[in-house]
Design an enzyme around this catalytic site. Structure first.
Site, PDB file in Angstrom:
ATOM      1  N   CYS A  78      10.706 -22.457  -2.566  1.00  0.00           N
ATOM      2  CA  CYS A  78      10.556 -21.563  -1.355  1.00  0.00           C
ATOM      3  C   CYS A  78       9.804 -21.475  -1.112  1.00  0.00           C
ATOM      4  CB  CYS A  78      11.815 -20.575  -2.249  1.00  0.00           C
ATOM      5  SG  CYS A  78      12.505 -19.585  -0.807  1.00  0.00           S
ATOM      6  N   HIS A 170      15.964 -22.506  -4.821  1.00  0.00           N
ATOM      7  CA  HIS A 170      16.018 -22.067  -6.167  1.00  0.00           C
ATOM      8  C   HIS A 170      16.518 -22.461  -7.974  1.00  0.00           C
ATOM      9  CE1 HIS A 170      12.945 -19.032  -4.301  1.00  0.00           C
ATOM     10  NE2 HIS A 170      14.510 -18.242  -3.194  1.00  0.00           N
ATOM     11  N   GLU A 172      15.817 -22.785 -10.225  1.00  0.00           N
ATOM     12  CA  GLU A 172      15.079 -21.788 -12.086  1.00  0.00           C
ATOM     13  C   GLU A 172      16.295 -20.500 -11.627  1.00  0.00           C
ATOM     14  OE1 GLU A 172      13.532 -21.644  -8.825  1.00  0.00           O
ATOM     15  OE2 GLU A 172      13.267 -19.561  -7.661  1.00  0.00           O
TER      16      GLU A 172
HETATM   17  N1  GLN Z   1      11.176 -15.953   2.896  1.00  0.00           N
HETATM   18  C1  GLN Z   1      10.131 -16.245   2.368  1.00  0.00           C
HETATM   19  C2  GLN Z   1       9.136 -16.029   3.271  1.00  0.00           C
HETATM   20  O1  GLN Z   1       8.858 -16.963   4.104  1.00  0.00           O
HETATM   21  C3  GLN Z   1      10.665 -17.320   1.066  1.00  0.00           C
HETATM   22  C4  GLN Z   1      11.723 -16.261   0.903  1.00  0.00           C
HETATM   23  C5  GLN Z   1      11.938 -17.658  -0.909  1.00  0.00           C
HETATM   24  O2  GLN Z   1      10.617 -17.715  -1.454  1.00  0.00           O
HETATM   25  N2  GLN Z   1      12.914 -16.488  -0.973  1.00  0.00           N
HETATM   26  O3  GLN Z   1       7.543 -16.187   2.486  1.00  0.00           O
END
Ligand code: GLN
Length: 189
Positions: A78, A170, A172
């Site tokens: 992410c 994710h 994890e």
């Molecule tokens: N929206 C976050 C970003 O732009 C990422 C979200 C996440 O890591 N769950 O950094």
């Protein structure tokens, strides 16, 4: 294996717990000297702008980039994927900028802020895997050598290129460790 987890902010403990569950040793990484002692590194989810700032403030940005360029196995989840990307839509600058993809932050919009999906990702497991998305990015464009591992509604959400793995979601946050096993087996042996 000693697996580092970038430990400034975000979903650090969840990765540490999965590393331990597989019998490996987690190492919290928050300064350059930590990089000398690891076989791979996970860049967790969180807020990419915050983690990016902290990478710069602590002087970890350049040594980490160099290590990844030299082949350090690296998995970004992410926000971690955003940190790795060469190009971030609507932002002038990238962070590590070493994975040949364009990303769009918060790509699923406010109505779909967080959601789950289930998919079989052949390279990773024969069984369906639960995919958890939280304000997730997508990859809008991937370089020729970047392998797409998973798409959701035609949007690329998991890729691999050499020593780098990146996922919008994710693993994890589930009790399925197959993605971590895939990261370790496909980049560290
Ligand atoms: N929206 C976050 C970003 O732009 C990422 C979200 C996440 O890591 N769950 O950094």
């Amino acid at each position: 294996m000693k697996i580092g987890v970038l430990s400034f902010q975000g979903g650090v403990i969840e990765h540490i717990n999965q590393i331990k569950a597989l019998g490996h040793t987690p190492i919290e990484v928050n300064k350059a000297s930590n990089l000398d002692n690891i076989d791979g590194i996970i860049l967790p989810g969180g807020e990419s702008t915050t983690i990016g700032k902290l990478l710069n403030i602590t002087g970890l940005m350049n040594p980490l980039r160099e290590k990844i360029k030299q082949g350090l196995p690296t998995w970004g989840t992410c926000a971690g994927m955003i940190l790795l990307a060469k190009d971030i839509e609507s932002q002038d600058e990238s962070y590590l900028g070493i994975l040949d993809v364009n990303v769009r932050r918060n790509a699923f919009g406010t109505q779909l802020d967080s959601f789950k999906s289930y998919k079989i990702i052949k390279e990773v497991s024969d069984n369906e895997i639960e995919l958890v998305f939280i304000r997730a990015p997508i990859i809008t464009k991937a370089g020729n050598n970047v392998k797409t591992l998973c798409k959701i509604n035609d949007n690329i959400v998991a890729v691999k290129h050499k020593n780098i793995l990146a996922t919008s979601f994710h693993p994890e946050l589930t009790n399925n460790t197959s993605f971590l096993e895939y990261f370790i087996s496909s980049t560290m042996y």
